[in-house]
Design a protein around this motif. Structure first.
Motif, mmCIF file in Angstrom:
data_model
loop_
_atom_site.group_PDB
_atom_site.id
_atom_site.type_symbol
_atom_site.label_atom_id
_atom_site.label_comp_id
_atom_site.label_asym_id
_atom_site.label_seq_id
_atom_site.Cartn_x
_atom_site.Cartn_y
_atom_site.Cartn_z
ATOM 1 N N CYS A 79 0.840 -1.203 0.000
ATOM 2 C CA CYS A 79 0.000 0.000 0.000
ATOM 3 C C CYS A 79 0.879 1.259 0.000
ATOM 4 N N ASP A 80 1.903 1.255 0.846
ATOM 5 C CA ASP A 80 2.790 2.427 0.914
ATOM 6 C C ASP A 80 3.460 2.684 -0.440
ATOM 7 N N ALA A 81 3.915 1.601 -1.071
ATOM 8 C CA ALA A 81 4.605 1.759 -2.363
ATOM 9 C C ALA A 81 3.651 2.295 -3.421
ATOM 10 N N LEU A 82 2.410 1.829 -3.383
ATOM 11 C CA LEU A 82 1.465 2.312 -4.399
ATOM 12 C C LEU A 82 0.991 3.731 -4.099
ATOM 13 N N VAL A 83 0.934 4.079 -2.831
ATOM 14 C CA VAL A 83 0.582 5.477 -2.507
ATOM 15 C C VAL A 83 1.622 6.406 -3.137
ATOM 16 N N LYS A 84 2.885 5.996 -3.045
ATOM 17 C CA LYS A 84 3.940 6.812 -3.692
ATOM 18 C C LYS A 84 3.717 6.873 -5.198
ATOM 19 N N ARG A 85 3.394 5.727 -5.762
ATOM 20 C CA ARG A 85 3.229 5.656 -7.217
ATOM 21 C C ARG A 85 1.978 6.398 -7.697
ATOM 22 N N SER A 86 1.035 6.576 -6.792
ATOM 23 C CA SER A 86 -0.254 7.134 -7.207
ATOM 24 C C SER A 86 -0.152 8.582 -7.675
ATOM 25 N N ALA A 87 1.009 9.184 -7.492
ATOM 26 C CA ALA A 87 1.197 10.531 -8.048
ATOM 27 C C ALA A 87 1.158 10.491 -9.572
ATOM 28 N N LYS A 88 1.368 9.312 -10.130
ATOM 29 C CA LYS A 88 1.273 9.164 -11.596
ATOM 30 C C LYS A 88 -0.190 9.326 -11.992
ATOM 31 N N PHE A 90 -6.103 1.807 -9.954
ATOM 32 C CA PHE A 90 -6.049 0.628 -9.080
ATOM 33 C C PHE A 90 -7.446 0.025 -8.994
ATOM 34 N N ILE A 91 -7.540 -1.271 -9.249
ATOM 35 C CA ILE A 91 -8.835 -1.949 -9.212
ATOM 36 C C ILE A 91 -8.779 -3.062 -8.172
ATOM 37 N N THR A 92 -9.753 -3.100 -7.306
ATOM 38 C CA THR A 92 -9.815 -4.198 -6.351
ATOM 39 C C THR A 92 -11.119 -4.960 -6.533
ATOM 40 N N ALA A 152 -6.622 -2.248 5.116
ATOM 41 C CA ALA A 152 -5.260 -2.290 4.582
ATOM 42 C C ALA A 152 -5.045 -1.238 3.498
ATOM 43 N N LEU A 153 -5.989 -1.131 2.589
ATOM 44 C CA LEU A 153 -5.766 -0.273 1.421
ATOM 45 C C LEU A 153 -6.485 1.069 1.514
ATOM 46 N N GLU A 154 -7.014 1.404 2.670
ATOM 47 C CA GLU A 154 -7.711 2.679 2.806
ATOM 48 C C GLU A 154 -6.821 3.876 2.463
ATOM 49 N N ARG A 190 -6.817 4.230 -1.221
ATOM 50 C CA ARG A 190 -8.105 4.740 -1.706
ATOM 51 C C ARG A 190 -8.176 6.253 -1.519
ATOM 52 N N GLU A 191 -7.702 6.707 -0.369
ATOM 53 C CA GLU A 191 -7.731 8.158 -0.116
ATOM 54 C C GLU A 191 -6.797 8.892 -1.058
ATOM 55 N N SER A 192 -5.667 8.286 -1.305
ATOM 56 C CA SER A 192 -4.673 8.940 -2.149
ATOM 57 C C SER A 192 -5.119 9.002 -3.613
ATOM 58 N N MET A 193 -5.846 7.979 -4.052
ATOM 59 C CA MET A 193 -6.145 7.878 -5.485
ATOM 60 C C MET A 193 -7.484 8.474 -5.880
ATOM 61 N N GLY A 194 -8.375 8.620 -4.948
ATOM 62 C CA GLY A 194 -9.679 9.186 -5.295
ATOM 63 C C GLY A 194 -10.402 8.328 -6.314
ATOM 64 N N SER A 195 -10.860 8.949 -7.382
ATOM 65 C CA SER A 195 -11.677 8.218 -8.365
ATOM 66 C C SER A 195 -10.855 7.202 -9.162
ATOM 67 N N ARG A 196 -9.546 7.261 -9.035
ATOM 68 C CA ARG A 196 -8.730 6.271 -9.752
ATOM 69 C C ARG A 196 -8.598 4.965 -8.968
#
Lengths: 256, 302
Positions: free
Chosen positions: B6-15, B20-22, B29-31, B34-40
């Motif tokens: 989750c931490d690694a993807l939060v960093k990547r989510s700046a792209k 991200f699809i679950t 775990a992934l909240e 979810r907060e970082s990515m919004g509608s993505r």
């Protein structure tokens, strides 16, 4: 604008291609040919996507690509032959105009939904057109896709159901009836229209009209459309043409 | 590894093109993601077939697409969607399965994934990462993210010995050196053997390698491994995966093709999905003889 002469020419070329390759699936190609041609000839722009969910209508797709100059006439002669780019179901690579390899039924609706979702995510205005068979609605994945595309209000997606009422080994009514299909789909919160499947003006009208929800158009089509001895006959799902029957079919279509 | 993932993807989510699809998993775990990515951040619901195909279509449209579920739901139900829609088109979808092997032990056999990477490695273009330690996850996410091909990440729970500092991530890492046989393992189960191996006298201490990337290529294997295998002529493979299709199959095939087959071979692997009694991951590993004590017995018998 797609004319009756264009359609006749395309139908003759489709028949010849299937006859020369000795390949069946001609009935479901003839039921889907009108809608696929119309989309390619009149609606599909560079911004749009077309996904053929009923991959067994690859012949009709290749004819549509031929009609817009993506495939040349000589290449159609390679259909279903060794080393062809034109296999019996659309290929994964190497052919412009083909988004995805389809043929295992029930994938196309999710492919179309994902594409429509992605276009919206990219703030692109293109439309997505998808042609399904009727039998493939027996696949569970199509209903997963319906939930998804309704939930995400994919109004950039138009799905056509080639509802010729015959599947591989029986009628859709006898094998595993989904009737009334329109009511079931409508229940998901999707706009559904039922129209005569070979009426070009009706198809144009419905396709031009864009609503606020995803749209499913049930085309009441005829398996083997335009060839009297094939029309409504299940055998022509798989049966290849003999020389005699091919000549008879050509006479009918050419004289129509 | 979920937190590190989750931490690694939060960093990547700046792209901005990352999506991200679950499949309705990731609660508690992934909240943050979810907060970082919004509608993505898209919850595609309990519908894995549609989820995988939607992901393929999104990747086809150029989006950086990640799909998450627990490992068994990630690959088994939607196998045809992975094959046809992702792999046939060589689309760079990242499939992430949590709890690989017996990770969801007492939850029962439907929740085990003991043939995941073996099955997926049969598919064209597929690349697989099996991190061994929690610290590997960030590097693996970076590598997977840079891939232009279908990718599967098998996540689990790192189990290094207390106080152990994991060596920096590499596709092949040697964690123990000696004069004994060659021991090759993959995934978190590797951690169970480190302490016992390090405690052995040099004469019997194995040359212990952890492998984290598949498929294998001869050029990707350190030459020292080949030298050690040539000297000891004995190979032991440990994996939380069924016997066929996994690390042992990959490695033995490569060794046979390159004329390096070992004289003696032992495989410790997952025995089954379906037992009559269930328990923790540790319990189920034990039922499969995936424990240090069994390895030591094997070493003693050599």
């Amino acid at each position: 604008m797609l004319t009756d002469d264009d359609l006749r020419l395309a139908k003759l070329r489709l028949l010849r291609m299937h006859y020369e390759s000795g390949v069946g699936h001609i009935g479901g190609n003839l039921s889907a040919l009108d809608i696929i041609l119309l989309i390619f000839q009149e609606f599909l722009t560079d911004s749009d996507r077309f996904i053929l969910s009923k991959g067994h209508a690859a012949g009709a797709l290749y004819i549509a690509l031929w009609s817009v100059g993506i495939i040349n006439d000589g290449e159609l002669a390679t259909f279903h032959k060794e080393a062809t780019r034109l296999p019996g179901h659309p290929p994964a690579k190497g052919l412009a105009g083909v988004q995805f390899a389809t043929g295992s039924l029930g994938h196309g609706l999710s492919l179309a939904a994902g594409t429509a979702y992605a276009l919206k995510a990219k703030s692109e205005s293109g439309r997505v057109f998808c042609v399904t068979s009727d039998g493939e609605w027996q696949e569970g994945a199509t209903w997963e896709a319906l939930i998804f595309l309704a939930h995400h209000k994919l109004d950039n997606l138009t799905v056509f159901v080639d509802h010729n009422s015959l599947q591989g080994f029986g009628s859709t009514l006898d094998v595993a009836s989904m009737n009334p299909l329109d009511e079931k789909i409508r229940g998901f919160g999707i706009d559904v229209e039922i129209i005569p499947g070979h009426d070009l003006s009706k198809i144009r009208e419905v396709t031009t009209r864009i609503g606020r929800r995803p749209k499913v158009v049930i085309l009441q089509t005829v398996k083997g459309n335009g060839v009297s001895f094939m029309e409504g006959v299940m055998d022509w799902h798989y049966r290849p043409l003999t020389a005699d029957l091919y000549e008879r079919a050509v006479r009918e279509v050419a004289g129509a | 590894m979920r937190k590190q993932f989750c931490d690694a993807l939060v960093k990547r989510s700046a792209k901005p093109d990352m999506h991200f699809i679950t499949g309705d998993l990731g609660f508690m775990a992934l909240e943050p993601l979810r907060e970082s990515m919004g509608s993505r951040f898209l919850n595609a619901g309990v519908a894995e077939q549609n989820m995988i195909t939607v992901a393929a279509a999104m990747a086809k449209e150029g989006l950086d697409t990640w799909v998450y579920s627990i490992a068994p739901f990630c690959y088994a139900r939607p196998f045809e969607q992975i094959r046809n829609d992702i792999c046939f088109h060589n689309l760079p979808v990242k499939l992430v399965g949590n709890g690989g092997g017996y990770g969801y032990g007492v939850m029962g056999p439907t929740h085990h994934a003991v043939e995941d990477y073996g099955v997926l490695l049969t598919l064209p273009n597929m690349r697989v990462y099996v991190p061994a330690f929690d610290e590997d996850v960030e590097a693996v996410v970076m590598l997977a993210g840079a891939n232009d091909a279908p990718t599967y990440l098998r996540l689990g729970r790192g189990e290094p010995p207390t106080g152990y500092i994991a060596p920096a991530y590499a596709p092949w890492r040697q964690v123990c050196q000696g004069q004994g046989m060659c021991l090759v393992a993959t995934g978190p189960v590797s951690g169970l053997y480190i302490e016992s191996c390090l405690a052995l006298p040099e004469a019997t201490r194995p040359n212990f390698w952890i492998v984290s990337e598949f498929p294998m290529r001869e050029a990707g294997i350190p030459p020292e491994f080949f030298d050690q295998l040539s000297a000891s002529e004995t190979l032991c493979v440990v994996e939380e995966h069924v016997a066929r299709g996994g690390l042992a199959s990959e490695l033995l095939l490569l060794l046979a093709e390159t004329g390096r087959s070992p004289k003696r071979f032992k495989h410790f692997c997952a025995q089954s999905h379906a037992f009559e009694r269930y328990g923790s991951q540790s319990y189920l590993r034990g039922r499969s003889s995936l424990d240090a004590q069994t390895l030591l017995c094997f070493l003693g018998a050599l």
